[in-house]
Design a protein around this motif. Structure first.
Motif, mmCIF file in Angstrom:
data_model
loop_
_atom_site.group_PDB
_atom_site.id
_atom_site.type_symbol
_atom_site.label_atom_id
_atom_site.label_comp_id
_atom_site.label_asym_id
_atom_site.label_seq_id
_atom_site.Cartn_x
_atom_site.Cartn_y
_atom_site.Cartn_z
ATOM 1 N N ALA A 67 0.828 -1.204 0.000
ATOM 2 C CA ALA A 67 0.000 0.000 0.000
ATOM 3 C C ALA A 67 0.863 1.255 0.000
ATOM 4 C CB ALA A 67 -0.925 -0.007 1.217
ATOM 5 N N LEU A 68 1.884 1.260 0.837
ATOM 6 C CA LEU A 68 2.764 2.418 0.916
ATOM 7 C C LEU A 68 3.515 2.633 -0.396
ATOM 8 C CD1 LEU A 68 4.205 1.880 4.521
ATOM 9 C CD2 LEU A 68 2.492 3.555 3.806
ATOM 10 N N GLU A 69 3.980 1.539 -1.007
ATOM 11 C CA GLU A 69 4.703 1.662 -2.275
ATOM 12 C C GLU A 69 3.756 2.094 -3.394
ATOM 13 O OE1 GLU A 69 7.587 1.717 -5.203
ATOM 14 O OE2 GLU A 69 7.719 1.800 -3.011
ATOM 15 N N ALA A 70 2.539 1.557 -3.386
ATOM 16 C CA ALA A 70 1.558 1.936 -4.405
ATOM 17 C C ALA A 70 1.229 3.419 -4.309
ATOM 18 C CB ALA A 70 0.292 1.094 -4.250
ATOM 19 N N ARG A 71 1.114 3.928 -3.078
ATOM 20 C CA ARG A 71 0.816 5.348 -2.905
ATOM 21 C C ARG A 71 2.033 6.218 -3.241
ATOM 22 N NH1 ARG A 71 -3.941 6.602 -0.175
ATOM 23 N NH2 ARG A 71 -3.083 8.531 0.640
ATOM 24 N N ARG A 72 3.215 5.658 -3.084
ATOM 25 C CA ARG A 72 4.403 6.404 -3.499
ATOM 26 C C ARG A 72 4.423 6.566 -5.011
ATOM 27 N NH1 ARG A 72 9.175 6.015 -5.611
ATOM 28 N NH2 ARG A 72 8.950 3.790 -6.051
ATOM 29 N N ARG A 73 4.042 5.504 -5.706
ATOM 30 C CA ARG A 73 4.020 5.554 -7.162
ATOM 31 C C ARG A 73 2.832 6.340 -7.692
ATOM 32 N NH1 ARG A 73 5.446 -0.727 -8.967
ATOM 33 N NH2 ARG A 73 7.278 -0.998 -7.608
ATOM 34 N N THR A 74 1.694 6.186 -7.026
ATOM 35 C CA THR A 74 0.467 6.886 -7.434
ATOM 36 C C THR A 74 -0.123 7.532 -6.181
ATOM 37 O OG1 THR A 74 0.075 5.137 -9.071
ATOM 38 C CG2 THR A 74 -1.745 6.668 -8.631
ATOM 39 N N PRO A 75 0.305 8.752 -5.836
ATOM 40 C CA PRO A 75 -0.080 9.375 -4.564
ATOM 41 C C PRO A 75 -1.577 9.494 -4.312
ATOM 42 C CG PRO A 75 1.751 10.561 -5.568
ATOM 43 C CD PRO A 75 1.271 9.566 -6.594
ATOM 44 N N ASP A 76 -2.377 9.571 -5.360
ATOM 45 C CA ASP A 76 -3.820 9.741 -5.157
ATOM 46 C C ASP A 76 -4.591 8.417 -5.185
ATOM 47 O OD1 ASP A 76 -3.401 9.236 -7.816
ATOM 48 O OD2 ASP A 76 -4.771 10.783 -8.561
ATOM 49 N N LEU A 77 -3.875 7.285 -5.150
ATOM 50 C CA LEU A 77 -4.558 5.994 -5.166
ATOM 51 C C LEU A 77 -5.211 5.725 -3.811
ATOM 52 C CD1 LEU A 77 -5.171 3.215 -6.496
ATOM 53 C CD2 LEU A 77 -3.047 2.399 -5.432
ATOM 54 N N PRO A 78 -6.538 5.589 -3.756
ATOM 55 C CA PRO A 78 -7.209 5.265 -2.495
ATOM 56 C C PRO A 78 -6.868 3.835 -2.062
ATOM 57 C CG PRO A 78 -8.740 6.287 -4.040
ATOM 58 C CD PRO A 78 -7.510 5.913 -4.828
ATOM 59 N N VAL A 79 -6.611 3.656 -0.782
ATOM 60 C CA VAL A 79 -6.247 2.348 -0.236
ATOM 61 C C VAL A 79 -7.040 2.097 1.037
ATOM 62 C CG1 VAL A 79 -4.418 0.975 0.807
ATOM 63 C CG2 VAL A 79 -3.910 2.391 -1.185
ATOM 64 N N LEU A 80 -7.613 0.898 1.115
ATOM 65 C CA LEU A 80 -8.286 0.489 2.343
ATOM 66 C C LEU A 80 -7.659 -0.820 2.807
ATOM 67 C CD1 LEU A 80 -12.072 0.700 3.135
ATOM 68 C CD2 LEU A 80 -10.698 -1.214 3.939
ATOM 69 N N LEU A 81 -7.129 -0.823 4.026
ATOM 70 C CA LEU A 81 -6.500 -2.011 4.596
ATOM 71 C C LEU A 81 -7.489 -2.787 5.453
ATOM 72 C CD1 LEU A 81 -2.988 -0.727 5.760
ATOM 73 C CD2 LEU A 81 -3.539 -2.023 3.700
ATOM 74 N N LEU A 82 -7.389 -4.104 5.384
ATOM 75 C CA LEU A 82 -8.169 -4.983 6.246
ATOM 76 C C LEU A 82 -7.217 -5.695 7.194
ATOM 77 C CD1 LEU A 82 -10.637 -6.734 3.750
ATOM 78 C CD2 LEU A 82 -11.211 -5.022 5.469
ATOM 79 N N SER A 83 -7.627 -5.808 8.449
ATOM 80 C CA SER A 83 -6.778 -6.479 9.425
ATOM 81 C C SER A 83 -7.631 -7.276 10.392
ATOM 82 C CB SER A 83 -5.932 -5.458 10.195
ATOM 83 O OG SER A 83 -5.120 -6.099 11.155
ATOM 84 N N GLN A 84 -7.030 -8.305 10.954
ATOM 85 C CA GLN A 84 -7.727 -9.123 11.945
ATOM 86 C C GLN A 84 -7.725 -8.444 13.311
ATOM 87 O OE1 GLN A 84 -8.907 -12.203 10.716
ATOM 88 N NE2 GLN A 84 -10.177 -12.235 12.553
ATOM 89 N N TYR A 85 -6.732 -7.555 13.515
ATOM 90 C CA TYR A 85 -6.550 -6.938 14.824
ATOM 91 C C TYR A 85 -6.333 -5.441 14.688
ATOM 92 C CZ TYR A 85 -5.257 -11.833 15.502
ATOM 93 O OH TYR A 85 -5.246 -13.201 15.476
ATOM 94 N N VAL A 86 -6.469 -4.719 15.810
ATOM 95 C CA VAL A 86 -6.119 -3.310 15.862
ATOM 96 C C VAL A 86 -4.607 -3.214 16.043
ATOM 97 C CG1 VAL A 86 -6.374 -1.138 17.111
ATOM 98 C CG2 VAL A 86 -8.322 -2.693 16.896
ATOM 99 N N GLU A 87 -3.929 -2.709 15.025
ATOM 100 C CA GLU A 87 -2.472 -2.611 15.072
ATOM 101 C C GLU A 87 -2.089 -1.161 14.796
ATOM 102 O OE1 GLU A 87 -0.531 -6.448 13.569
ATOM 103 O OE2 GLU A 87 -2.353 -6.329 12.400
#
Length: 214
Positions: A67-87
């Motif tokens: 996600a971080l690398e994708a946003r570095r390459r395309t700064p306006d790319l929306p990203v939503l992360l899914l996780s099993q826990y609060v980290e």
């Protein structure tokens, strides 16, 4: 809306693909390995990337790193992360650049398909959608900054709901107040956080980022 999905569990990956299709969301690519994320994003140029935090090969933080690398390459790319826990570390890293179009949800939110898809659309439109459990954890772990000390308890409640991705109507319903009262609180929040007068959406996002990173 077209998305790239990364989830290593076949049943969840297939279930998400089917669920999203019923809501008019096209999964342009569904991958199961961390190394497949960036090529899929480059190939399909999605409106949003929906990524599990922990993916093969190490099940550590491949999704976050992609996600971080994708946003570095395309700064306006929306990203939503899914996780099993609060980290908290993952939230901090995702918010580090202060950009718009970010989300962090716990996987059990998927079972409420209406709210889940609404969160996707919020992030795709440049907003933020942070899981209520994450918001509560951040509130417990962090002391208020000087900026947030300016806010009243009610304004902090409104800002917390904004961080969860709620609009004015949703906030009014949750707090059992009028939308006019919500709009008044939000205007006060923006002024107290010293946010410059600009487009309303970008000011709201800036307020949420101030809250989450404080």
């Amino acid at each position: 809306m077209r998305i790239v999905l990364a989830e290593d569990q076949f049943l969840l990956r297939d279930g998400l693909t089917r669920l999203l299709a019923t809501h008019g969301v096209e999964v342009a690519a569904a991958v199961a390995h961390g190394d497949e994320i960036l090529p899929a994003i480059e190939e399909h140029s999605p409106d949003l990337a929906l990524l599990d935090v922990r993916l093969p090969p190490t099940f550590a933080d491949e999704g976050l790193r992609a996600a971080l690398e994708a946003r570095r390459r395309t700064p306006d790319l929306p990203v939503l992360l899914l996780s099993q826990y609060v980290e908290q570390l993952y939230v901090d890293e995702l918010l580090a650049d202060g950009a718009q179009g970010i989300g962090y949800l716990l996987k059990d939110r998927v079972f409420d398909d209406v709210q889940f898809v609404a969160a996707l659309r919020t992030v795709a439109a440049g907003g933020t959608a942070v899981d209520p459990e994450v918001v509560r954890a951040l509130m417990q772990r962090r002391s208020a900054t000087a900026l947030l000390d300016r806010l009243t308890p009610r304004e902090l409640e409104v800002l917390a709901l904004m961080a969860e991705g709620e609009g004015n109507t949703g906030i009014a319903e949750r707090l059992v107040v009028t939308e006019k009262a919500v709009a008044k609180h939000i205007n006060s929040i923006l002024m107290k956080l010293d946010l410059p007068a600009s487009a309303t959406v970008s000011r709201r996002v800036a307020a949420v980022l101030t809250y989450l990173r404080s």
